[in-house]
Enzyme design. Structure first.
Site, short mmCIF file in Angstrom:
data_model
loop_
_atom_site.label_atom_id
_atom_site.label_comp_id
_atom_site.label_asym_id
_atom_site.label_seq_id
_atom_site.Cartn_x
_atom_site.Cartn_y
_atom_site.Cartn_z
N GLY A 144 -5.82 -28.65 10.03
CA GLY A 144 -7.23 -28.78 9.71
C GLY A 144 -7.51 -29.77 8.61
N SER A 145 -6.60 -30.70 8.38
CA SER A 145 -6.71 -31.63 7.26
C SER A 145 -7.95 -32.51 7.35
CB SER A 145 -5.47 -32.52 7.21
OG SER A 145 -5.65 -33.61 6.33
N HIS A 146 -8.78 -32.46 6.31
CA HIS A 146 -9.93 -33.36 6.23
C HIS A 146 -9.45 -34.79 6.00
CE1 HIS A 146 -12.25 -29.61 4.67
NE2 HIS A 146 -12.14 -29.61 5.97
#
Length: 364
Positions: free
Chosen positions: A89-91
Site C-alpha cells: 500500500g506504499s504511497h
C-alpha cells in the site's frame, strides 16, 4: 530581486542550487492553515497545519516534493525506467509510478507485504493504472536478497538503463525537496502568511522528510523544535540515520554551490517511538480515535499507518503544548483517486499473484 511564483524557495535564496536540476510536478507553495476549534478540542495553544496533501492534483503528499528532484535527475541521466521499493500500500510507490509515467519513465517496484485494508486495495487499484512492473517478495526479511536479485536481473537485461529510487524517495536529492519545504515555510512566516510555530510534528518513515525539514530549518534560521513520529521499524527510522541523510543532502547542496551548513548530529534529531504500535501498517487505538476527532472538526483526512499515528502523538502531548503554537505537517495525498480506481483493470495490469488480494476478506 523580484520573486518568481514558479520558482522554488531554495533557488530564490541560493541561485547556484538550480544546478541540482528540477522538474515541476507539484503545486507549490502549499498553504498553512489555522484550526482553532480542533486546537481547543485537543487542548493545545494553537494548531497550524501545513497542507502538503495539496502538493499535486495528480497525486499529493510528501513524495511530490522529493520526486521533483529525483525524476529530474533520472531524466538528465538519460534513464528510461525507475525502480523503487515499498509495501503493497506504499504511497511512495504509487506517487513514483504516477509521476514517472507523467514524465515518460517506466515504473518498476519491489513490493513487500503489509496488513491488508480497504485503503491498501485502493492504492493497488490506482497503481495498476500506471501498468507498472511489480516484483512481490514474501516478507520484509527477504527484501535485501530479492533486491540483489532484481539488481542483477536489471544489469543482465542490458535493454534499458534503470534508475534506483530508495524507499520513500529518501535519497540525498529527495531530502533536498524537504530542505526547500522548510525554506518555503520560513518564507511564509517572513511574509506574514503564518506565525512561527514552537514545535513541528511530522511522520517519520524512511527519514527523508524529517531530515530535510531539520536541515532546511537550520538553513533558514527557523528555531522551531521538529518532532518526528516513528511509523516504521527502528532499523530504518532512527536518529543517526536521519542525521546521516541530512548531512548527505547538505553535501549535495554545498557541491552545487549552495551554503556550507553546520553538521547535523543524532542529538539534533527528535524522534518519538511510542506511537508505532505492533508493527508497520497496524492500526493503533489512539490512531483510530484521533482519525474520528480530526474528521469531526475539519475536512482533513488521516490514515492509520502514518498520519494518524503522528497526530496521535501530538494529541498525547497536548498538556505540554497547552501554551505552544504547534504545526502539524500533513503528508497524506489529498488528490481524488476515484477516477483512477474506477478505470483500473487489475486482471490485465497487476501480476496474477496480486489478484487473490482482492478476493480475500478484509479483517474487521
Amino acid at each position: 530581486m523580484g520573486r518568481s511564483m514558479n520558482d522554488l524557495e531554495i533557488f530564490e535564496r541560493f541561485p547556484a542550487t538550480r544546478a541540482l536540476g528540477h522538474v515541476r510536478l507539484g503545486q507549490l507553495p502549499t498553504p498553512v492553515e489555522s484550526y482553532p476549534t480542533l486546537a481547543a478540542e485537543l487542548g493545545v495553544g494553537e494548531l497550524l497545519i501545513k497542507r502538503d496533501d495539496l502538493t499535486g492534483s495528480l497525486y499529493g503528499g510528501n513524495k511530490v516534493r522529493k520526486l521533483e528532484f529525483i525524476l529530474a535527475d533520472a531524466l538528465a541521466g538519460g534513464h528510461e525506467r525507475v525502480w523503487t521499493v515499498g509495501a503493497l500500500g506504499s504511497h511512495h510507490v504509487l506517487a513514483t509510478a504516477l509521476y514517472a509515467r507523467e514524465v515518460g519513465l517506466e515504473p518498476h517496484a519491489l513490493h513487500f507485504p503489509q496488513p491488508m485494508t480497504a485503503h491498501v486495495l485502493e492504492v493497488l487499484r490506482a497503481l495498476s493504472t500506471t501498468q507498472p512492473v511489480l516484483t512481490p517478495v514474501e516478507s520484509k526479511n527477504g527484501l535485501p536478497f530479492a533486491m540483489a536479485k532484481t539488481h542483477i536481473r536489471e544489469w543482465l537485461s542490458r535493454d534499458k538503463n534503470p534508475y534506483y529510487i530508495p524507499g520513500g524517495g529518501s535519497s540525498p536529492l529527495g531530502v533536498v525537496g524537504y530542505v526547500n519545504a522548510a525554506l518555503e515555510l520560513a518564507r511564509q512566516i517572513e511574509d506574514g502568511e503564518c506565525p512561527k510555530p514552537d514545535e513541528i510534528y511530522v511522520a517519520a518513515g524512511t527519514c527523508g522528510t524529517l531530515a530535510g525539514l531539520i536541515l532546511g530549518a537550520r538553513l533558514a534560521g527557523l528555531r522551531a523544535t521538529i518532532v518526528g513520529v516513528r511509523v516504521v521499524d527502528k532499523v530504518v527510522c532512527n536518529a543517526p540515520l536521519t542525521a546521516h541523510m541530512a548531512n548527505k543532502a547538505s553535501q549535495l547542496i554545498r557541491e552545487a554551490g549552495g551554503p556550507d551548513i553546520p553538521k547535523i548530529c543524532a542529538g539534533d534529531v527528535t524522534l518519538l517511538d511510542d506511537f508505532f504500535g505492533e508493527g508497520y501498517g497496524e492500526e493503533t487505538p489512539e490512531g483510530l480515535r484521533v482519525i474520528e476527532t480530526v474528521a469531526a472538526h475539519c475536512d482533513l483526512e488521516l490514515e492509520p499507518t502514518y498520519t494518524a499515528k503522528t497526530f496521535a502523538a501530538l494529541a498525547a502531548r497536548a498538556q505540554s503544548l497547552a501554551d505552544k503554537r504547534v504545526l502539524y505537517w500533513h503528508t497524506l495525498s489529498g488528490a481524488d483517486l476515484s477516477p483512477l480506481i474506477a478505470s483500473a483493470n487489475i486482471d490485465r495490469d497487476l501480476p496474477p499473484s496480486y489478484r487473490a488480494l482482492f478476493d480475500t476478506p478484509l479483517p474487521h
